[in-house]
Design a protein around this motif. Structure first.
Motif, short mmCIF file in Angstrom:
data_model
loop_
_atom_site.label_atom_id
_atom_site.label_comp_id
_atom_site.label_asym_id
_atom_site.label_seq_id
_atom_site.Cartn_x
_atom_site.Cartn_y
_atom_site.Cartn_z
N LEU A 1 0.83 -1.20 0.00
CA LEU A 1 0.00 0.00 0.00
C LEU A 1 0.87 1.26 0.00
O LEU A 1 0.58 2.24 -0.71
N GLN A 2 1.94 1.26 0.78
CA GLN A 2 2.82 2.42 0.84
C GLN A 2 3.64 2.57 -0.43
O GLN A 2 3.89 3.69 -0.90
N LYS A 3 4.06 1.45 -1.00
CA LYS A 3 4.87 1.48 -2.23
C LYS A 3 4.13 2.17 -3.36
O LYS A 3 4.71 2.96 -4.12
N HIS A 4 2.84 1.90 -3.50
CA HIS A 4 2.05 2.47 -4.59
C HIS A 4 1.20 3.67 -4.14
O HIS A 4 0.37 4.14 -4.92
N LYS A 5 1.46 4.13 -2.89
CA LYS A 5 0.77 5.31 -2.35
C LYS A 5 -0.74 5.18 -2.52
O LYS A 5 -1.43 6.07 -3.05
N ILE A 6 -1.29 4.06 -2.06
CA ILE A 6 -2.72 3.77 -2.20
C ILE A 6 -3.47 4.41 -1.05
O ILE A 6 -3.14 4.21 0.13
N ASP A 7 -4.50 5.20 -1.40
CA ASP A 7 -5.33 5.86 -0.38
C ASP A 7 -6.48 4.98 0.06
O ASP A 7 -6.80 4.91 1.25
N PHE A 8 -7.17 4.34 -0.93
CA PHE A 8 -8.34 3.52 -0.60
C PHE A 8 -8.36 2.28 -1.50
O PHE A 8 -7.81 2.28 -2.60
N VAL A 9 -9.04 1.25 -1.01
CA VAL A 9 -9.20 0.00 -1.75
C VAL A 9 -10.69 -0.18 -2.04
O VAL A 9 -11.52 -0.10 -1.13
N ALA A 10 -11.01 -0.44 -3.29
CA ALA A 10 -12.42 -0.59 -3.71
C ALA A 10 -12.72 -2.06 -4.00
O ALA A 10 -11.95 -2.74 -4.70
N HIS A 11 -13.84 -2.53 -3.47
CA HIS A 11 -14.30 -3.90 -3.73
C HIS A 11 -15.73 -4.00 -3.24
O HIS A 11 -16.19 -3.16 -2.46
N ASP A 12 -16.45 -5.06 -3.68
CA ASP A 12 -17.81 -5.23 -3.14
C ASP A 12 -17.70 -5.62 -1.67
O ASP A 12 -16.70 -6.15 -1.21
N ASP A 13 -18.77 -5.35 -0.93
CA ASP A 13 -18.73 -5.46 0.54
C ASP A 13 -18.92 -6.88 1.05
O ASP A 13 -18.90 -7.12 2.26
N ILE A 14 -19.09 -7.86 0.17
CA ILE A 14 -19.28 -9.24 0.60
C ILE A 14 -17.93 -9.79 1.09
O ILE A 14 -16.93 -9.67 0.38
N PRO A 15 -17.88 -10.37 2.29
CA PRO A 15 -16.60 -10.91 2.79
C PRO A 15 -16.00 -11.93 1.82
O PRO A 15 -16.71 -12.81 1.32
N TYR A 16 -14.70 -11.76 1.52
CA TYR A 16 -14.04 -12.64 0.56
C TYR A 16 -13.16 -13.62 1.33
O TYR A 16 -12.10 -13.26 1.86
N THR A 17 -13.63 -14.87 1.38
CA THR A 17 -12.91 -15.90 2.13
C THR A 17 -11.88 -16.55 1.23
O THR A 17 -12.21 -17.09 0.15
N SER A 18 -10.60 -16.52 1.66
CA SER A 18 -9.54 -17.12 0.85
C SER A 18 -8.24 -17.13 1.66
O SER A 18 -8.06 -16.31 2.57
N ALA A 19 -7.36 -18.05 1.28
CA ALA A 19 -6.02 -18.16 1.89
C ALA A 19 -6.09 -18.25 3.41
O ALA A 19 -5.28 -17.64 4.12
N GLY A 20 -7.06 -19.02 3.93
CA GLY A 20 -7.19 -19.22 5.36
C GLY A 20 -7.78 -18.04 6.11
O GLY A 20 -7.78 -18.03 7.35
N SER A 21 -8.30 -17.05 5.41
CA SER A 21 -8.89 -15.88 6.06
C SER A 21 -10.37 -15.80 5.74
O SER A 21 -10.79 -16.11 4.62
N GLU A 22 -11.14 -15.39 6.75
CA GLU A 22 -12.57 -15.24 6.54
C GLU A 22 -12.89 -14.05 5.64
O GLU A 22 -13.91 -14.05 4.96
N ASP A 23 -12.02 -13.05 5.63
CA ASP A 23 -12.19 -11.88 4.77
C ASP A 23 -10.81 -11.25 4.56
O ASP A 23 -10.24 -10.67 5.49
N VAL A 24 -10.29 -11.35 3.33
CA VAL A 24 -8.94 -10.84 3.05
C VAL A 24 -8.88 -9.31 3.11
O VAL A 24 -7.80 -8.73 3.12
N TYR A 25 -10.04 -8.64 3.20
CA TYR A 25 -10.08 -7.18 3.27
C TYR A 25 -10.41 -6.67 4.68
O TYR A 25 -10.63 -5.47 4.87
#
Length: 367
Positions: free
Chosen positions: A147-171
């Motif tokens: 996030l710091q490398k690309h100076k990202i202010d906000f992340v956009a995605h739909d609000d449905i929890p995305y379960t993957s890579a052992g996480s209930e919501d990667v966001y």
């Protein structure tokens, strides 16, 4: 991750310039593809200060756009992907949209096999009108360093929890940091839906591609199935030919019937007209009978009936004026002309000729 949207086509030698060196306004964005992000990250002469959502919604200076990040797989890039990116681009008045695309290796590991290669998916995003910058080989889970490398202010995605890579919501950590902005999914369209359609209609697509020149080897079709599909294609062609001939035959028969009905109708009209004209001319009250009747009256007027044979040749008055005892002598009296004498026949012929000539002249005048 980020809906893990899937996309297409590549050009590895595409522009490597940083977006700040290319001044992509809205008009320019519609004429040129987006650019790839630098491997070293975003560099700017203007200090990159942290923004709140309220500040971003109010608007920022032209030289300080809000840097919004959206990531995904983007396999079989479709309208659902494009609509999500459109929402991310327009979430703030002054937005610079960065799109991260995961590599084939990472995608196959966490999600499964893709239809399009990573280069094809990169290229699809470069040519989306809402995208300003594309990050290749994007991480599956967003880290603080990224996030710091690309100076990202906000992340956009739909609000449905995305379960993957052992996480209930990667966001989850992005939401907790107040850097998450929600977009809405487009119902009825997804990469999985498109693949389902292809699998469901597998035979149709295989036969279509065989017709277009693809080999059974390229389509991974066995020898027997190859022959079966080609035979089905030939049968379908024959059916189509039969249908075409049948349609043409029906059209021909219809035209013949139409013409015959037209001819019959015209014949009936001509017949009625002929009969009407015939009756008008030769009927009981027709012109022919009127002419004959008038001709007969004219002939009778011009040539009256002759007196009966043996009628007295002299009138009673003449007989009474003479002496009762005086009778003409046989010597002085001329014998009556015989009906068969040449002089009487000649006179009758002349009378008839004159009568016929007069009748003919009258008929011409009447007509």
């Amino acid at each position: 991750m980020a809906g893990r949207r899937r996309g297409r086509g590549s050009n590895a030698q595409q522009q490597q310039q940083a977006p700040q060196n290319r001044g992509r306004g809205r008009g320019r964005a519609l004429r040129e593809p987006a650019v790839f992000a630098k491997s070293t990250g975003y560099e700017s002469a203007v200090p990159h200060e942290k923004l709140t959502i309220a500040q971003a919604r109010r608007g920022t200076p032209a030289n300080r756009p809000v840097r919004v990040y959206a990531d995904g797989i983007f396999d079989l890039f479709h309208s659902g992907h494009a609509r999500a990116l459109m929402q991310a681009k327009n979430v703030f008045p002054n937005t610079h949209l960065i799109v991260g695309v995961c590599s084939d290796e990472l995608t196959h590991k966490y999600k499964g096999y893709t239809v399009m290669t990573e280069d094809e998916r990169y290229d699809a995003l470069l040519h989306c009108r809402y995208v300003d910058e594309v990050v290749r080989d994007a991480p599956w889970t967003l880290t603080t360093d990224f996030l710091q490398k690309h100076k990202i202010d906000f992340v956009a995605h739909d609000d449905i929890p995305y379960t993957s890579a052992g996480s209930e919501d990667v966001y989850k950590h992005i939401k907790e940091a107040g850097m998450f902005v929600a977009t809405e999914r487009t119902e009825g369209i997804s990469t999985s839906d498109l693949i389902t359609r292809i699998v469901r209609d597998y035979d149709i697509y295989v036969r279509r591609n065989l017709q277009r020149g693809y080999t059974a080897r390229e389509l991974n079709v066995s020898f027997i199935n190859d022959k079966k599909y080609r035979l089905q294609n030939q049968v379908d062609k024959m059916k189509e030919t039969v249908r075409t001939v049948e349609e043409k035959s029906k059209h021909f028969v219809y035209r013949v019937e139409e013409k015959s009905q037209d001819l019959i109708h015209k014949w009936e009209e001509k017949s009625r007209e002929f009969i009407s004209n015939f009756l008008e001319l030769f009927g009981p009250d027709g012109a022919w009978h009127v002419i004959q009747e008038r001709s007969g009256r004219m002939l009778q007027a011009l040539s009256p009936y002759s007196s009966p044979v043996g009628s007295p040749s002299t009138s009673p008055t003449r007989r009474r004026s003479g002496s009762p005892n005086s009778f003409p002598s046989s010597a002085s009296a001329s014998p009556p002309s015989s009906p068969s004498s040449p002089s009487s026949r000649s006179s009758r012929k002349k009378g008839k000729r004159s009568s016929l000539k007069a009748a003919s002249t009258y008929s011409r005048h009447v007509q």
